[in-house]
Motif scaffolding. Structure first.
Motif, mmCIF file in Angstrom:
data_model
loop_
_atom_site.group_PDB
_atom_site.id
_atom_site.type_symbol
_atom_site.label_atom_id
_atom_site.label_comp_id
_atom_site.label_asym_id
_atom_site.label_seq_id
_atom_site.Cartn_x
_atom_site.Cartn_y
_atom_site.Cartn_z
ATOM 1 N N TYR A 437 -34.983 -21.028 -31.413
ATOM 2 C CA TYR A 437 -36.151 -21.229 -32.290
ATOM 3 C C TYR A 437 -37.165 -20.091 -32.105
ATOM 4 O O TYR A 437 -37.695 -19.552 -33.084
ATOM 5 C CB TYR A 437 -36.794 -22.576 -31.978
ATOM 6 N N LEU A 438 -37.433 -19.743 -30.843
ATOM 7 C CA LEU A 438 -38.391 -18.663 -30.591
ATOM 8 C C LEU A 438 -37.862 -17.328 -31.084
ATOM 9 O O LEU A 438 -38.635 -16.489 -31.570
ATOM 10 C CB LEU A 438 -38.704 -18.584 -29.095
ATOM 11 N N LYS A 439 -36.561 -17.122 -30.962
ATOM 12 C CA LYS A 439 -35.987 -15.840 -31.368
ATOM 13 C C LYS A 439 -35.946 -15.703 -32.873
ATOM 14 O O LYS A 439 -36.165 -14.610 -33.419
ATOM 15 C CB LYS A 439 -34.583 -15.703 -30.778
ATOM 16 N N GLN A 440 -35.687 -16.783 -33.578
ATOM 17 C CA GLN A 440 -35.503 -16.705 -35.029
ATOM 18 C C GLN A 440 -36.788 -17.060 -35.784
ATOM 19 O O GLN A 440 -37.407 -16.206 -36.406
ATOM 20 C CB GLN A 440 -34.356 -17.627 -35.452
ATOM 21 N N ASP A 441 -37.205 -18.313 -35.683
ATOM 22 C CA ASP A 441 -38.332 -18.782 -36.500
ATOM 23 C C ASP A 441 -39.645 -18.118 -36.098
ATOM 24 O O ASP A 441 -40.391 -17.622 -36.961
ATOM 25 C CB ASP A 441 -38.453 -20.304 -36.383
ATOM 26 N N VAL A 442 -39.935 -18.118 -34.805
ATOM 27 C CA VAL A 442 -41.240 -17.598 -34.366
ATOM 28 C C VAL A 442 -41.310 -16.085 -34.520
ATOM 29 O O VAL A 442 -42.319 -15.545 -35.003
ATOM 30 C CB VAL A 442 -41.513 -18.025 -32.909
ATOM 31 N N GLU A 443 -40.252 -15.382 -34.142
ATOM 32 C CA GLU A 443 -40.268 -13.926 -34.289
ATOM 33 C C GLU A 443 -40.327 -13.515 -35.749
ATOM 34 O O GLU A 443 -40.958 -12.520 -36.100
ATOM 35 C CB GLU A 443 -39.040 -13.319 -33.623
ATOM 36 N N GLU A 444 -39.688 -14.264 -36.613
ATOM 37 C CA GLU A 444 -39.733 -13.943 -38.036
ATOM 38 C C GLU A 444 -41.137 -14.086 -38.598
ATOM 39 O O GLU A 444 -41.546 -13.327 -39.478
ATOM 40 C CB GLU A 444 -38.773 -14.868 -38.790
ATOM 41 N N ARG A 445 -41.907 -15.021 -38.059
ATOM 42 C CA ARG A 445 -43.258 -15.257 -38.577
ATOM 43 C C ARG A 445 -44.301 -14.380 -37.908
ATOM 44 O O ARG A 445 -45.196 -13.854 -38.574
ATOM 45 C CB ARG A 445 -43.616 -16.732 -38.371
ATOM 46 N N PHE A 446 -44.199 -14.205 -36.584
ATOM 47 C CA PHE A 446 -45.247 -13.488 -35.847
ATOM 48 C C PHE A 446 -44.802 -12.116 -35.320
ATOM 49 O O PHE A 446 -45.589 -11.451 -34.668
ATOM 50 C CB PHE A 446 -45.712 -14.329 -34.643
#
Length: 879
Positions: A437-446
């Motif tokens: 989740y941190l690698k995909q969703d969060v990195e994509e947003r922030f």
């Protein structure tokens, strides 16, 4: 509170049927309006109506499309509901309200409109139950007395059903618990409850003249006791207008007020007096009144009554529902002080609905659920909602994942040994999902994961090593950590080394330290020391030699790198200094060019002035401070700046552009035959023996001779140095030098003496280059008791006139009329600096009896608005 799926199914049955009924009602209402006397024709009304409907429908479609793009647009929801209600589209209106209530807590106004619309459509008991469910949802969003009052009044309408009276009483009791302590609005609920019980009392009373049975007497007694109890309970609560309630109870009670009631009533009044300042502050302040509520909350928390603390928090949150700090303070108080499960969890649920972007509220919510032993599915659902809340920082997602993983770790029973449980599998799956989740969703947003130091992976590795005894998995995790840019940090390697030291073996510790020495770039010396310390305890001679060789190589390489960096920084510093020096030189050159250009412009200006003088035969320029006349007298000294202050008021001679009287007439002759500088003997300058004479007429004939004659009574005049222009025109000032310095004070006494109709200014001759701070005149700041200041005099007033008017009030020592350079009366500002009115003339009057002069100031002059004031010499008078 967000509606569940069951509630949605309950509230939306037979929508089409009810919508059709509602639309029929709206159509009938429109027909009635059309049937009334209207001046417009039916065709025009139909056209206007259809046009408005088309515009509203287009706007409704636009709002619905906007919500399909951004479902969290609060204002768009509000506008859509308002427009649908205006158009009477009940089916779409219900869906819009339902959708908004699932996302946001609704305001008091939106709930009341929704409830009233649903109440109008109530036809049978099943419809009433749906309205009851809607009321239950409404009272959970905010604590609003108006919604509770509407709820109890609606419930009274169903008191005829089986168990209806008990249901009404139950709702009243809940309303009192929720808002009965509301100091300004709680009394309405108490009064409605009493009125309801009084109505019930009238139904159980026996008819007049009949003998009540035993059962009737018991019912009557029980009902009277209910009403007495309500009065006593209300009078024990500090509410506005308590005096009226007490008077009403006194009138109603046949046997008088019980003894305990006055005591409770007085205590409540005392509490009311303490709270009144806070209530008054809330009354006069503007929304949202956060500061006033904060002060009120602090007061109630010091008082220590949990119920009152809760009600003031709820009141504050109605107007400040989007302030996360207020929700955090409230939930923390409930969590630590009251510790009531339903109350705490309800507050947290409302908090995260109002401020979903605040990670701290979600984190505390998860802890509260675990603390109150909520079921696992509830905790998981709340966590999933938190992931969709839209936090504003990547680190917020890391923290919420950590909180959830901590909860899952506490669920695992590690005492089962190698027999892995379902909870452990769920924990490992959650760790893996968090990393994805941190690698995909969060990195994509922030554009970052928010977990630069891989804290979650470190915790996972430590759990595997400590609880699961799985060092292989822990090493794999640490290999992944080091490949994410952490290999250059010494603290990461030491953390891994400590893990191996605690749960691994010596070979892996040695391997980790050797890799750390090779890769670390921030604190290599510390890593080298750790390696050597480890080999002293664990290693053999070969291990020691290898460690020493590796650390020495590393340290030498670090020293070389640091030397290169230092050299590079020194080179950059020198380049910066050179650039700064170059900028300073460029700035100095530019400044010098500006000065030279300015000097050239001044020369051009002087040349233009000389041409102007030659053309018009006049010199309109006043003397400057530089002694230009000394070249004419053959003085070998350089030109010096002189202080040219004049007489009593210490005035410097200002530049003059106007000519003295008679100047133009006589200047014609001087233009034809310019005056040549006189041949004066080269006497040495002595400033202490000289005076500066100014304000002389430009057309003064033979200034040398006249000034010698004028000053010969003061002492022997050694020389007179008139100052002429380049064309030989007298500039109106000169220097008079005496043989003896004792003659200077005598010469200064001639200040303001008239010479050819102009007041002559006589000042000391001071070299300003040697005495830059020298001032001839210093104003007195104290009151001069023997002087008065007179203003508002006419221009024609003379010294003799003033003396005749003033001498009757005392002996007049001196009268000084203020004039300009030409000797005419001076126009000046009045004493009040804020005024713009000018007085034509002012006068300083020195008398032995100034108080008598002040007393008789009114009849002095009646032709103008003359004012007489005590004289306190300031720069205003001398300006």
């Amino acid at each position: 509170m967000a509606a569940t799926g069951n509630e949605e199914q309950t509230l939306l049955p037979d929508i089409e049927k009810e919508a059709e009924g509602m639309e029929r009602e709206m159509e009938s209402a429109e027909e009635e309006e059309e049937g009334m006397g209207v001046e417009h024709s039916e065709e025009e009304d139909e056209e206007d109506t259809s046009e408005d409907e088309r515009e509203n429908e287009a706007e409704i479609q636009r709002l619905e499309e906007q919500l399909s793009i951004n479902v969290f647009d609060y204002n768009c929801h509000v506008d859509l509901i308002k427009l649908l209600r205006q158009e009477g589209k009940l089916h779409r209106l219900r869906k819009a309200r339902q959708k908004m209530s699932e996302l946001f807590p609704l305001t008091e106004e939106i709930w009341l409109d929704w409830l009233k619309d649903e109440i109008r459509l109530t036809e049978d008991e099943s419809d009433r139950e749906k309205v009851y469910e809607l009321f239950e949802r409404a009272v959970k969003d905010y604590v609003c007395p108006e919604i509770w009052l509407e709820y109890v009044q609606y419930s009274i309408g169903g008191m005829g059903a089986q168990g209806g009276i008990e249901r009404v009483r139950s709702i009243f009791e809940r309303a009192l618990t929720a808002v009965g302590l509301h100091m300004t609005k709680g009394a309405t609920i108490w009064e409605a409850y009493r009125e309801f019980e009084i109505v019930i009392l009238s139904t159980v009373q026996p008819p007049p003249g009949s003998v009540p049975s035993q059962e009737q007497q018991e019912l009557l007694k029980a009902q009277l006791e209910r009403i007495h109890t309500l009065f006593r309970r209300q009078l024990a609560v500090p509410l506005m207008d308590m005096e009226g309630t007490y008077a009403e109870y006194s009138d109603w009670a046949d046997d008088g007020v019980p003894e305990m009631v006055p005591c409770q009533y007085r205590r409540a009044l005392q509490q009311l007096e303490k709270c009144k300042p806070f209530e008054e502050a809330l009354l006069v302040s503007e929304t949202p009144k956060l500061a006033e509520y904060q002060a009120y909350i602090d007061f109630e928390m010091k008082e220590g009554d949990p119920a009152r603390v809760q009600i003031i928090f709820e009141r504050a949150l109605v107007e400040n529902c989007l302030v996360p700090d207020l929700w955090i303070k409230y939930t923390t108080y409930l969590d630590r002080q009251l510790k009531i499960k339903d109350l705490v969890l309800s507050a947290y649920e409302r908090a995260v609905r109002n401020c979903p972007w605040t990670m701290g509220l979600w984190k505390s919510y998860l802890l509260a659920l675990e603390r109150h032993e909520a079921d696992h599915q509830t905790v998981t659902d709340v966590f999933e909602k938190a992931l969709n809340a839209g936090f504003i920082q990547a680190t917020d997602y890391v923290e919420i994942w950590q909180s959830y993983l901590d909860y899952l770790r506490r669920r695992v029973d590690f005492s089962k040994g190698k027999k892995w449980s379902r909870e452990l599998d769920e924990l490992r799956a959650a760790f893996a999902r968090s990393l994805d989740y941190l690698k995909q969703d969060v990195e994509e947003r922030f554009s970052e994961s928010g977990d630069l130091s891989c804290t979650i992976m470190q915790i996972w590795a430590r759990i595997e090593a400590l609880h699961c005894k799985n060092m292989q998995k822990a090493r794999e995790l640490w290999d992944s950590i080091m490949t994410k840019g952490n290999a250059k940090h010494a603290n990461m390697w030491l953390e891994y080394y400590n893990l191996e030291r605690s749960y691994g073996d010596a070979s892996h510790c040695r391997k980790a330290l050797h890799r750390a020495v090779q890769c670390t770039s921030d604190y290599p010396e510390h890593v080298c020391d750790v390696l050597l310390s480890f080999e002293r305890v664990e290693g053999s001679l070969e291990d020691w030699d290898a460690a020493v060789q590796k650390t020495e190589t590393k340290i030498n390489r670090v020293i070389e790198q640091r030397a290169r960096v230092a050299e590079k920084e020194a080179l950059q510093a020198r380049q910066e200094e050179e650039k700064a020096e170059h900028r300073r030189k460029a700035k100095a050159d530019k400044k010098g060019q500006k000065k030279s250009q300015k000097a050239n412009r001044m020369g051009d200006k002087r040349k233009a002035e000389d041409e102007y003088e030659e053309e018009w035969g006049e010199d309109a320029e006043l003397p400057s401070k530089r002694l230009r006349g000394e070249e004419d007298f053959g003085s070998t000294a350089t030109e010096e700046l002189m202080e040219t202050e004049s007489g009593l008021f210490g005035r410097r001679a200002p530049p003059r552009k106007t000519e003295p009287p008679g100047f133009r007439k006589n200047q014609q002759g001087s233009s034809e035959a310019p005056r040549q500088p006189q041949d004066v003997s080269k006497e040495p300058r002595k400033d202490e023996n000289s005076v500066f004479v100014s304000n002389l007429a430009f057309n003064l004939d033979d200034p040398d001779g006249k000034l010698r004659t004028l000053f010969q009574g003061c002492g022997t005049v050694q020389q007179v140095r008139p100052v002429f222009s380049m064309k030989g025109v007298f500039r109106g000032y000169c220097y008079v030098q005496f043989e003896d310095r004792l003659a200077v004070p005598e010469a200064l006494k001639l200040d303001r003496q008239e010479v050819d109709g102009r007041p002559m200014y006589v000042s000391p001759c001071v070299d300003k280059n040697k005495n830059p701070d020298f001032k001839v005149f210093k104003y007195k700041t104290a009151m001069e008791k023997h002087k008065i200041f007179i203003s508002g005099l006419p221009y024609t007033c003379t010294k003799e006139t003033l003396e005749d008017l003033c001498k009757q009030h005392g002996t007049v020592k001196a009268i000084r009329l203020v004039t300009n350079r030409s000797g005419k009366p001076k126009v000046c500002r009045p004493l009040c600096a804020a005024s713009t009115t000018t007085t034509p003339k002012k006068n300083l009057f020195h008398s032995e009896s100034p108080h008598q002069a002040l007393a008789g100031s009114a009849p002095l002059l009646s032709t103008r608005g003359t004012s007489v004031l005590p004289q306190q010499t300031t720069k205003l008078f001398g300006s």
